[in-house]
Every structure is written in C-alpha cells, then in structure tokens.
Design an enzyme around this catalytic site. Structure first.
Site, PDB file in Angstrom:
ATOM      1  N   HIS A   1       0.861  -1.197   0.000  1.00 35.72           N
ATOM      2  CA  HIS A   1       0.000   0.000   0.000  1.00 35.72           C
ATOM      3  C   HIS A   1       0.888   1.235   0.000  1.00 35.72           C
ATOM      4  O   HIS A   1       1.938   1.255   0.626  1.00 35.72           O
ATOM      5  CB  HIS A   1      -0.885   0.020   1.256  1.00 35.72           C
ATOM      6  CG  HIS A   1      -2.064   0.924   1.137  1.00 35.72           C
ATOM      7  ND1 HIS A   1      -1.975   2.272   1.350  1.00 35.72           N
ATOM      8  CD2 HIS A   1      -3.342   0.686   0.770  1.00 35.72           C
ATOM      9  CE1 HIS A   1      -3.162   2.822   1.156  1.00 35.72           C
ATOM     10  NE2 HIS A   1      -4.011   1.888   0.798  1.00 35.72           N
TER      11      HIS A   1
ATOM     12  N   ASP B   1      -7.960  -5.313   0.085  1.00 34.36           N
ATOM     13  CA  ASP B   1      -8.455  -6.198  -0.982  1.00 34.36           C
ATOM     14  C   ASP B   1      -8.122  -7.664  -0.764  1.00 34.36           C
ATOM     15  O   ASP B   1      -8.608  -8.517  -1.508  1.00 34.36           O
ATOM     16  CB  ASP B   1      -7.871  -5.727  -2.324  1.00 34.36           C
ATOM     17  CG  ASP B   1      -8.419  -4.369  -2.681  1.00 34.36           C
ATOM     18  OD1 ASP B   1      -7.624  -3.441  -2.911  1.00 34.36           O
ATOM     19  OD2 ASP B   1      -9.656  -4.223  -2.689  1.00 34.36           O
TER      20      ASP B   1
HETATM   21  C1  SDX Z   1      -6.289   0.096  -2.775  1.00 33.98           C
HETATM   22  O1  SDX Z   1      -4.493   4.609  -1.942  1.00 33.98           O
HETATM   23  C2  SDX Z   1      -5.415   3.992  -1.320  1.00 33.98           C
HETATM   24  O2  SDX Z   1      -5.783   4.386  -0.217  1.00 33.98           O
HETATM   25  C3  SDX Z   1      -6.019   2.806  -2.040  1.00 33.98           C
HETATM   26  C4  SDX Z   1      -7.019   1.950  -1.245  1.00 33.98           C
HETATM   27  C5  SDX Z   1      -8.288   2.722  -0.972  1.00 33.98           C
HETATM   28  O3  SDX Z   1      -8.988   2.334  -0.023  1.00 33.98           O
HETATM   29  O4  SDX Z   1      -8.631   3.631  -1.765  1.00 33.98           O
HETATM   30  O5  SDX Z   1      -6.436   1.530  -0.034  1.00 33.98           O
HETATM   31  C6  SDX Z   1      -7.430   0.715  -2.048  1.00 33.98           C
HETATM   32  O6  SDX Z   1      -6.051   0.453  -3.900  1.00 33.98           O
HETATM   33  C7  SDX Z   1      -5.435  -0.915  -2.069  1.00 33.98           C
HETATM   34  C8  SDX Z   1      -4.214  -1.388  -2.938  1.00 33.98           C
HETATM   35  C9  SDX Z   1      -4.719  -2.487  -3.880  1.00 33.98           C
HETATM   36  N1  SDX Z   1      -3.650  -2.870  -4.867  1.00 33.98           N
HETATM   37  C10 SDX Z   1      -3.027  -4.037  -4.790  1.00 33.98           C
HETATM   38  O7  SDX Z   1      -3.175  -4.857  -3.889  1.00 33.98           O
HETATM   39  C11 SDX Z   1      -2.101  -4.302  -5.977  1.00 33.98           C
HETATM   40  C12 SDX Z   1      -0.755  -4.864  -5.466  1.00 33.98           C
HETATM   41  N2  SDX Z   1      -0.063  -3.773  -4.763  1.00 33.98           N
HETATM   42  C13 SDX Z   1       0.950  -3.020  -5.507  1.00 33.98           C
HETATM   43  O8  SDX Z   1       0.611  -2.829  -6.843  1.00 33.98           O
HETATM   44  C14 SDX Z   1       1.430  -1.782  -4.737  1.00 33.98           C
HETATM   45  O9  SDX Z   1       1.698  -2.196  -3.474  1.00 33.98           O
HETATM   46  C15 SDX Z   1       0.555  -0.541  -4.670  1.00 33.98           C
HETATM   47  C16 SDX Z   1       0.116  -0.074  -6.025  1.00 33.98           C
HETATM   48  C17 SDX Z   1      -0.637  -0.784  -3.836  1.00 33.98           C
HETATM   49  C18 SDX Z   1       1.393   0.567  -4.027  1.00 33.98           C
HETATM   50  O10 SDX Z   1       2.421   0.872  -4.896  1.00 33.98           O
HETATM   51  P1  SDX Z   1       3.542   1.979  -4.521  1.00 33.98           P
HETATM   52  O11 SDX Z   1       3.231   2.671  -3.250  1.00 33.98           O
HETATM   53  O12 SDX Z   1       3.795   2.798  -5.742  1.00 33.98           O
HETATM   54  O13 SDX Z   1       4.765   1.100  -4.151  1.00 33.98           O
HETATM   55  P2  SDX Z   1       5.851   0.613  -5.190  1.00 33.98           P
HETATM   56  O14 SDX Z   1       5.157   0.023  -6.379  1.00 33.98           O
HETATM   57  O15 SDX Z   1       6.831   1.704  -5.383  1.00 33.98           O
HETATM   58  O16 SDX Z   1       6.506  -0.592  -4.366  1.00 33.98           O
HETATM   59  C19 SDX Z   1       7.612  -0.371  -3.511  1.00 33.98           C
HETATM   60  C20 SDX Z   1       8.412  -1.676  -3.618  1.00 33.98           C
HETATM   61  C21 SDX Z   1       8.801  -2.008  -5.063  1.00 33.98           C
HETATM   62  O17 SDX Z   1       9.955  -2.834  -4.992  1.00 33.98           O
HETATM   63  P3  SDX Z   1      11.431  -2.096  -5.184  1.00 33.98           P
HETATM   64  O18 SDX Z   1      11.372  -1.317  -6.472  1.00 33.98           O
HETATM   65  O19 SDX Z   1      11.609  -1.223  -3.942  1.00 33.98           O
HETATM   66  O20 SDX Z   1      12.417  -3.258  -5.223  1.00 33.98           O
HETATM   67  O21 SDX Z   1       7.594  -2.766  -3.176  1.00 33.98           O
HETATM   68  C22 SDX Z   1       7.383  -3.667  -4.261  1.00 33.98           C
HETATM   69  C23 SDX Z   1       7.681  -2.897  -5.540  1.00 33.98           C
HETATM   70  O22 SDX Z   1       8.105  -3.783  -6.567  1.00 33.98           O
HETATM   71  N3  SDX Z   1       5.964  -4.055  -4.208  1.00 33.98           N
HETATM   72  C24 SDX Z   1       5.511  -5.296  -4.399  1.00 33.98           C
HETATM   73  C25 SDX Z   1       4.115  -5.213  -4.188  1.00 33.98           C
HETATM   74  N4  SDX Z   1       3.779  -3.961  -3.888  1.00 33.98           N
HETATM   75  C26 SDX Z   1       4.921  -3.246  -3.907  1.00 33.98           C
HETATM   76  N5  SDX Z   1       6.139  -6.429  -4.729  1.00 33.98           N
HETATM   77  C27 SDX Z   1       5.356  -7.535  -4.852  1.00 33.98           C
HETATM   78  N6  SDX Z   1       4.022  -7.542  -4.663  1.00 33.98           N
HETATM   79  C28 SDX Z   1       3.372  -6.409  -4.335  1.00 33.98           C
HETATM   80  N7  SDX Z   1       2.049  -6.412  -4.147  1.00 33.98           N
END
Ligand code: SDX
Length: 434
Positions: free
Chosen positions: A310, A368
C-alpha cells in the site's frame, strides 16, 4: 489548518535565491510546506509524479497514519465503526462530520431509501450493452448517464441541489450495480424495496428472482454492511483524487463520480480484489505458494502479490484485520470454513509476512486481500467485486467532492510538468522531407 510560526528555508542552487516558505499544520499528521508561491517567487516547480510527498488539499473527513495502521472517519476509529455502526450511519457521519441522533438518522435513512429507484429509461439503456460486458463498464457509463436524467440536481453552486445529487448517488449506486449483475446473467432486474435496510436491499436486488420469495440472510447482510463501512472512504487515494480534479472544473457531480469509478477499476487500485481471487485460484494449492512468492520478487516478472502492499500503510491495513475476522465468521456461518482459497490466503499471508523481501519493503495485506474470499463465499461473482468497492466508496467520493465544492478557496486543479521534449525546431514542408 493553521500557519505555524515556523517556515522552511529554501536556497535555489542555480540562482542562490533564498526563500522562506510557510509551514502549515493540521490537527494530526505531518505538517506541510506551502509551496503555492514558489513558481511566482523563484520560477521553479516542485516535482512529485506519484504524489509521494504532496498534499493536494486539506480535508477533515478521513485520517490515516500508515506507519501505525490507523484509519479514522471524522475522528472515529474504523474498527469501532465496523463493529458498532451501520453503513447508512457512516454515510451520515462522512457527509455531515458528526454521528446522527435518532431523529436525524431516521430522516436521513428515509431520504436514502426514497432515492433508491432509478429512472425507468435507464433499464432500457442497459439493454444496449452486450450481456458479457464487465459490470464496471456498465456502472461507469450508467453513473455518468444519471446527469441526463436528474437535471434538478446539477447546479453545483446550489447547496440544496448538491445535497439532492449526493442523496441520489449514494442511494442509486447499489441499484445500478445490482442491475449490472442481473443483466449479465440474463435475469430481470429486481426493484429496490423500502422495507429493507441498505445492505439487505442490495442483497435482495442481487439474488431475488420473481419466481419466489427471497429471504435475506442476516449474517450476510451484517457482513455486507460492515464491508461497505470499511470501503467507504480513504483520504486522497487515486480515485478520490480523480473525483476532486474532475470536480475542480465544476463538472456535474454524476460525471465526477463516474470518473472515480473509472480510476478505481485499475488492478493497482480497486480492481485488486478481483485480481486477488484470480491469483489465489492460479496458485491453486498451498504447495505452490513458494513459487509465487519468488515470482513476486522477480523484477523481470510482472507478477505482483495482489492484495499486498500500500502506498500509505507500512503496517497491517486495519481494514484487512477486520475483514480477516469477518471472513472466518462468514465462511463458518456458510459452512465453508475449509474453503481452499481461505487456506491458501492465510498460508500466503503467513509466509509473506516472514519473508525478508516483504518485511523490508513493509508490504502487508491490504483491504483487498480478504474481501474477495467473503464475496465468493456469498455467491458474488468476481466481476462484481470492484463494483461493490465502487458502491461503498461512492459516499466517500461524494463527501470529498462536497468538501471541495464548499471551500471558498476552491479553484481548478491544473498541475504543471517538467518538460523533457524537443527544443524549438523549424517546420519542414512534406515536399522537402526525405
Ligand atoms: C487500494 O491509496 C489507497 O488508499 C487505495 C485503497 C483505498 O482504499 O482507496 O487503499 C485501495 O487500492 C489498495 C491497494 C490495492 N492494490 C493491490 O493490492 C495491488 C498490489 N499492490 C501493488 O501494486 C502496490 O503495493 C501498490 C500499487 C498498492 C502501491 O504501490 P507503490 O506505493 O507505488 O509502491 P511501489 O510500487 O513503489 O513498491 C515499492 C516496492 C517495489 O519494490 P522495489 O522497487 O523497492 O524493489 O515494493 C514492491 C515494488 O516492486 N511491491 C511489491 C508489491 N507492492 C509493492 N512487490 C510484490 N508484490 C506487491 N504487491
């Protein structure tokens, strides 16, 4: 919001110019450096494409502390509201900033109940969609079309019309969502009933058929109501920011909320609940979990652990904690406590929370991760999971939109950019180009 007597000192390296920018303080959470005058005074922009460090507005609706895993609506803790309140009461709270007394609640509940019907022409509009259309495609289109029917609640400068559009949107979104489901399975739409509660009405519109009486299961109605509470608002997430930006141009509220529905549909946002079930089904068995944990860490593999991570929560999402408990209760009540997907989800969470990659990046289950398992147990198809998120979030979008429209300082949102394109060049006529 108060202007602390502190300022932030900024020296522009390229010119040596020294600036003092005011620091703003809210009631809780980080202070903010007010950069409104930066471009005018120094001719430079701030740069923050993912809004990692940017407050786009001030708001009094929802407070999140991502490090501590705190979520509060108008100061009330989410776990307390999920346990003791109802979704309609939370709608009143989000819109009005206080819990209603009995008279206020009954009046508000009656108003919402009396706006659940949609114009009959909308039923004909649904027939223009292919039966296999994703319900989110229908919902986003149908929601925007409400502005074609309700001309007496489009004037965003009239407080009474803003209220009327707010009641209509909150009341009609369950009807539109259930209609999209019925349409996709070839069953007739079920009209809302005024003798049922908000969540009972939704389940009735989803699962009743004209051929026989449908009895709403109180356990499922309570779980549905709680899930709606948990999804109602969440500060300035992607879809809420979309609604605010659309609303800043003074577009009508129905189309602004429809823009929010579109943004929520993305798998990185509200579409994740559907993606979680697809992922758990792809994993298929707990013995395959290590392979998927590995894939989630492989930068060359687009696979992500859906329902994990998140932007704000660097701790367990408090909503996921409530949903995990509700999930076990609902599956037990439905005699599905041994649901294989729940088993995989719990094992996946256990392994991930002890894996260095996830621990180091503070990746925890989010809202989720468990919601889809509950929906599946309730007999709701995966294509309806994001529409349910949109149904619940509509009140949050509406509350945030109204807060912005009632702000006398409100102005159109118009971000700038760091231009990285071509420098000026002369036009060459086609006849002279090689
Ligand atoms: C919702 O914003 C809100 O409040 C949203 C929400 C709401 O109520 O409105 O809470 C609802 O959207 C919840 C989130 C649902 N999405 C998912 O579950 C999809 C999977 N999650 C990821 O796509 C990700 O965690 C996000 C999109 C939720 C957040 O992305 P960020 O903050 O841009 O973080 P990032 O992509 O920069 O990740 C940081 C690191 C990265 O690795 P490095 O580059 O540091 O090596 O963490 C890794 C990412 O690759 N990473 C993950 C991951 N999420 C982040 N690696 C594997 N699996 C994951 N799910």
């Amino acid at each position: 919001m108060s202007k602390k007597n502190k300022t932030a000192k900024l020296t522009i390296g390229t010119t040596g110019q020294e600036l003092e920018l005011p620091i703003l303080s809210g009631t809780q959470g980080p202070d903010a450096i007010d950069v409104t005058s930066l471009y005018k005074e120094a001719g430079v922009f701030t740069y923050d494409p993912g809004f990692m460090s940017t407050a786009s507005c001030d708001s009094g609706i929802t407070y999140i502390d991502g490090d501590k895993g705190i979520l509060r609506y108008r100061g009330y803790d989410i776990a307390e509201l999920a346990k003791g309140s109802t979704f309609v009461e939370v709608c009143y709270l989000l819109l009005n900033g206080k819990l209603p007394n009995k008279k206020e609640f009954n009046e508000f509940n009656r108003t919402i109940t009396e706006h659940t019907l949609v114009h009959e022409q909308i039923h004909f509009m649904y027939r223009g969609f292919p039966r296999r259309a994703h319900p989110m495609a229908i919902l986003s289109g149908a929601f925007a079309s409400l502005s074609a029917f309700y001309h007496d609640s489009l004037d965003i400068n009239d407080p009474a019309q803003r209220d009327l559009s707010a009641f209509r949107m909150i009341a009609k979104v369950p009807t539109l969502a259930a209609m999209a489901y019925k349409y996709s399975i070839g069953q007739p739409a079920v009209y809302p009933r005024n003798d049922l509660s908000f969540s009972e009405n939704f389940l009735h519109m989803m699962f009743a058929v004209p051929a026989e009486e449908y009895k709403v299961d109180p356990v499922l109605a309570k779980a549905m109501d709680q899930i709606f509470i948990l999804h109602a608002d969440h500060e300035q997430n992607a879809s809420t920011s979309t609604v605010r930006l659309a609303g800043s141009s003074q577009a009508n509220p129905f189309t602004c909320i429809s823009a929010g529905i579109a943004s929520l549909w993305g798998p990185a946002h509200g579409g994740a609940n559907e993606a979680v079930i697809n992922m758990l089904e792809e994993i298929g068995d707990v013995k395959n979990i290590p392979e998927f944990i590995k894939r989630a860490q492989d930068k060359n593999d687009p696979f992500r652990l859906m329902g994990f991570g998140h932007r704000v929560y660097k701790n367990y999402d408090p909503r996921a904690a409530v949903l995990k408990d509700t999930c076990s209760k609902v599956l037990k009540a439905l005699g599905q406590i041994n649901d294989p997907l729940l088993k995989i989800a719990k094992e996946l969470e256990k392994i991930a929370l002890n894996d260095d990659y996830f621990v180091k990046r503070k990746l925890y289950p989010n809202v989720d991760f468990y919601s889809g398992i509950i929906y599946k147990a309730m007999g709701i198809p995966t294509s309806m999971y994001t529409p349910l998120f949109a149904l619940a979030r509509t009140v949050g979008w509406v509350a945030q939109w109204r807060e912005m429209m009632e702000d006398p300082a409100q102005r159109i949102g118009r971000p700038r950019q760091l231009y990285v394109g071509e420098k000026p060049r002369k036009y060459t006529p086609l006849s002279k180009r090689k």
